[in-house]
Each structure stands twice: as C-alpha cells, then as structure tokens.
Write an enzyme that holds these catalytic residues in place. Sequence first.
Site, short mmCIF file in Angstrom:
data_model
loop_
_atom_site.label_atom_id
_atom_site.label_comp_id
_atom_site.label_asym_id
_atom_site.label_seq_id
_atom_site.Cartn_x
_atom_site.Cartn_y
_atom_site.Cartn_z
N GLY A 257 25.86 61.41 10.98
CA GLY A 257 26.50 62.58 11.55
C GLY A 257 27.93 62.31 11.99
O GLY A 257 28.56 63.18 12.59
N ASP A 258 28.41 61.09 11.73
CA ASP A 258 29.80 60.80 12.08
C ASP A 258 30.33 59.80 11.04
O ASP A 258 29.68 59.58 10.01
CB ASP A 258 29.89 60.28 13.53
N ASP A 259 31.50 59.19 11.31
CA ASP A 259 32.09 58.31 10.31
C ASP A 259 31.11 57.20 9.88
O ASP A 259 30.47 56.59 10.73
CB ASP A 259 33.36 57.68 10.89
#
Length: 476
Positions: A257-259
């Site tokens: 859900g992120d980098d």
Amino acid sequence: MMVKTDWLLVVLLGLVLLILEGAEGRKERILGGSPYELAYSAINCRKHSASIKDFGGIGDGTTLNTEAFQKAVNQLSKYASDGGAQLVIPAGHWLTGSFNLTSHFTLFLHKDAVLLASQEINQWPLIDPLPSYGHGRDAPGGRYISLIFGTNLTDVIITGENGTIDGQGALWWQQFHLNKLKYTRPYLIELMHSNKIQISNLTLLNSPSWNIHPVYSSNIIINGITILAPVTSPNTDGIDPDSCTNIRLEDNYIVSGDDCVAVKSGWDEYGIKYGRPTSHLIIKRLTCISPYSAAIALGSEMSGGIQDVRIQDITAIQTESGIRIKTGVGQGGYVKDIYVKGMKLHTMKWVFWMTGNYGSHADTHWDPKALPEIKGINYRDVVAENVSMAGQLDGISGDPFTGICMSNVTIGLAKKSKKNPWACTNIGGISSSVQPPPCKLLADQGPKKSGMCDFPTESLPIDSIEMQRCSYRLNM
Ligand SMILES: *[C@@H]1O[C@H](CO)[C@@H](O)[C@H](O)[C@H]1NC(C)=O
Ligand SMILES: *[C@@H]1O[C@H](CO)[C@@H](O)[C@H](O)[C@H]1NC(C)=O
Ligand SMILES: *[C@@H]1O[C@H](CO)[C@@H](O)[C@H](O)[C@H]1NC(C)=O
Ligand SMILES: *[C@@H]1O[C@H](CO)[C@@H](O)[C@H](O)[C@H]1NC(C)=O
Ligand SMILES: *[C@@H]1O[C@H](CO)[C@@H](O)[C@H](O)[C@H]1NC(C)=O
Ligand SMILES: *[C@@H]1O[C@H](CO)[C@@H](O)[C@H](O)[C@H]1NC(C)=O
C-alpha cells in the site's frame, strides 16, 4: 579371575553405553525426535542450533510465545563468541509479541512456520523516536518497537524456506484511519546500529506499517523476500533502507500500500543534524505492484543525504510511478549519483516523477533555507506501456534539480493519457532516444549509438560478498 574381570568390564561398558544412549534419547525427546535436514545460503553458518520448542514455544496459533522467543535469544546469545547459534522455528503458527535479536545469530523459519504478530498492545513496548526523525512518523512521541528488533548487533540473519511473518496489521490500519494512535505503529523488522545483516527467503504479510527497516546500519543483504499487503493499507512500505551504507536488495517481490522500496536518511532539521546518508545501495530485480505509490522512492525523508544508488532490472505493474524523488524546502540534504538501468513498466500513472514540494514536515521548526540538492539522476533502458503521463519533473524555484539524464526510453501512452505527456519545471538535463520526446529542459542530444547516461562499471564491496552453503541435520 581373568574371566571375572572381563565380565565386569563388559558390564561396565554396557552401563556406560546405556547411560549415553539414555542421554541421547532424552535430548531427542526434548527436540521432538524427527530428523530434519536444513540447507540454505547465508553470510555465515552457525555452530549451535536449537528449536523454539526447546524454550517452551507452542505453535498452536493461540499460545503467546513472546517469552519463549526472548528466552531463546538470551540463551543462544551465549554462543556469540563460540561459532554463533541459530534458532529454528518449525512448522506451526507461533503467536508472539515483539522480541529482540542478538549478534552472530540466525533466525530460521521452516517453510510452514508462521510467526503471528500479537494484537495485544501490551506486547509492543515503546521505544524512543529515531534521533534522525525527532518524532514518530504517526504521532509525535515514542513508537512501538518492531516485531523483530535488534540494535548494536553484528552478523544477524533472518531467513527461511520462504516461511511467513504475519503482522496481522488490520487492527493497526484501522487505528490509524480512526486517528486513534497515540504512538507510531510498529514495523515488522527493524535493525538499528548494526553491521552484517542478511534478511532472505521469507514472506512478510500485512505489516502494521513499514515491513523492513534497516537504519544506521551497514553491509546489508535483503533477497528473496515476498512482501504482501493490501494495496490500500496505509504506509505498508516494503523495504526502507534509512541512513545505511553498503546494501544489496535483490530478487524481492513486493505488493503493498506504499512505496515498494523507500530510500531514506532522516527528516528535516533532525536528519540534517544527524547527518547520516544512505549510500552505496544496489537494487536489482525488484518486482513491484503498488497502485498508489512508487516502485522506488528516494525520500521523502532524505535530509541526511542519499548518494550512489544503483538500480537495475526493475519490473513494476499497476504502480503509480517508477522512480520517484520526494523532497521539499526544509529537507536539506541531497539526492545525487542515482543510476537506473533497465526498467519494464506496465500500467503506470507516471514513469518519472520528481516532487520538489513534498510538504511532509517533522514539525514547524524546519529551516526555510534548508534546500535539498538534487543532482546527477541517470535513467537508461526503460520500456513502459499503458502510461498516463511519461514524466512530471518539478524542481524547486531557485533550487533546480540538475544533471538529469535519460536515454533509450520508450513509453507507450494509455488511450486516456494526458495531452502533454511531460511536464517539467525547475530542472535541467539531457536526453537521447526518448519517446515520446521529452520536455525542452532535457536537451535532446540526438541518437547515441552506445546509449547515454552513466551506469557505474566498478563494483561495490557489498557486490562481492559471497554466501556460504550451510547444512545441518537436526532432530526437531
Ligand atoms: C529490546 O531492545 C529495546 C531497545 O534496546 C529495549 O528497550 C527492550 O527492553 C529490549 N527488550 C527486551 C525484552 O530485552
Ligand atoms: C548503539 O550504538 C550507537 C551508535 O554507535 C550508540 O550511540 C549507542 O549508545 C549504542 N547503544 C547501546 C545500547 O549500546
Ligand atoms: C513464497 O511464498 C509466497 C506466498 O505464498 C509466494 O507467493 C512466493 O511465490 C513464494 N516464493 C518462493 C520463492 O517460493
Ligand atoms: C533463497 O532464494 C534465492 C533466490 O532469491 C534462491 O536462489 C535460494 O535457493 C533460496 N534458498 C532457500 C534456502 O530457499
Ligand atoms: C535499449 O534498452 C533495451 C531494453 O529496454 C535494451 O535491450 C537495448 O540494448 C538498449 N539499447 C541500447 C543502445 O543501450
Ligand atoms: C491501462 O491502464 C488503465 C488505467 O490507466 C487500466 O484501466 C487498463 O486496464 C490498462 N490496460 C491494460 C491493457 O493493461
């Protein structure tokens, strides 16, 4: 008399054998009894082995094993100067709170071993914010210690036959969304002030926040890791090398859900003061899916500087951007000597993205004169398909991002792409063989036969670290 002596000897020998056998039998009973062959590659093999069961661990998914883990590590730390030790986690579901690692130590997860992170808040002691951040990331005060934590260690290995560490993060994500967190969420693995680290061949699920966070550390190999979290889960970064040097990330597969990878080095005035860059970082054969974030982000926390990052053979699908630089006024520091060679991208919003006004600050004390230096960013051999926008490159007014180089880049635009595929402000650089033709600020050098844009040919010390083959025959 002779006969009698011989007979006595035989009886005595027999007794000795019986005792020995009994001891052996007892040992096997403690260890559970079935033979178990282990073979894996590691930076170091260990002389001593034990199972979590030897310390009272119960892998039934409901018994809390925090004490067993801590007891095991404490006991096995005694072998640090005698060939080191490995703690084997057999098949089972091992519920545990946070525990600390020790030096010259291997944590090995059987293929069917699952470490389940406890969801009880009292299983997560608080530790201080990082000195280079000044604050926790979710809340100003302390932060919950990571599930697997280590500090001031040397020679630590966390590996397995693709065994699983499940952060059971849903509860934490919910607390985050409800704005109910008093302190910063825990990570799955954090190693601080450590040297010689290997994290390999594991699956990490549903971390409460970042997955793997090496910080103030060096000589790190992270390979063969699968990281999975819902693409909407908050801040579930894959791997975040932070103020670290000599790092090799290879063959990692990340859906999050992120980098997928976020390279960092401290936040605003705290990071500037701490002054510890991330440098000599190799990222090879990363596969990433992250629809709302970058395959590889440099920043946003980059105030200690980021230098000499070598990125090769990256695959990203349904990811917001390929490589993204995130910085802003007040961050200070630098991002320089970044080399990217070989990216295959599919279904992206941006291939290249530089954000000079990333507004995330530690507090209100950031220095408006602390301008980041962004220089020497090289990209070559990039193929992308179904892209909304080729590049959005925004430097800072009065602080342009310079020495940007792009060559041999082919970007296929999506049917519903932006009218102008490039947008550039406050940047400077050159380009060659880039399709669609880039903005004027990347001055076209015409086609170059051998390609353009540097990629270092001399290797780094971390490149030449060879793994050993470790094999063990254990009774588990
Ligand atoms: C683990 O390490 C942290 C930081 O050094 C410390 O605060 C904590 O007490 C340690 N936990 C145990 C169980 O030793
Ligand atoms: C760990 O290392 C850091 C940096 O060298 C040092 O400041 C700190 O005091 C050490 N902590 C412990 C518990 O030894
Ligand atoms: C490891 O396990 C994950 C989750 O089951 C799986 O997706 C991945 O392909 C496995 N990796 C290897 C190398 O077997
Ligand atoms: C670990 O993964 C690598 C690939 O990343 C593979 O070459 C190696 O055989 C694996 N080792 C084990 C013990 O599964
Ligand atoms: C251009 O990039 C492709 C991969 O995308 C590579 O196969 C090719 O060799 C590169 N060409 C040059 C001239 O470097
Ligand atoms: C192309 O990207 C769009 C989103 O921009 C997506 O909806 C579509 O499925 C993608 N097409 C292909 C062929 O992957």
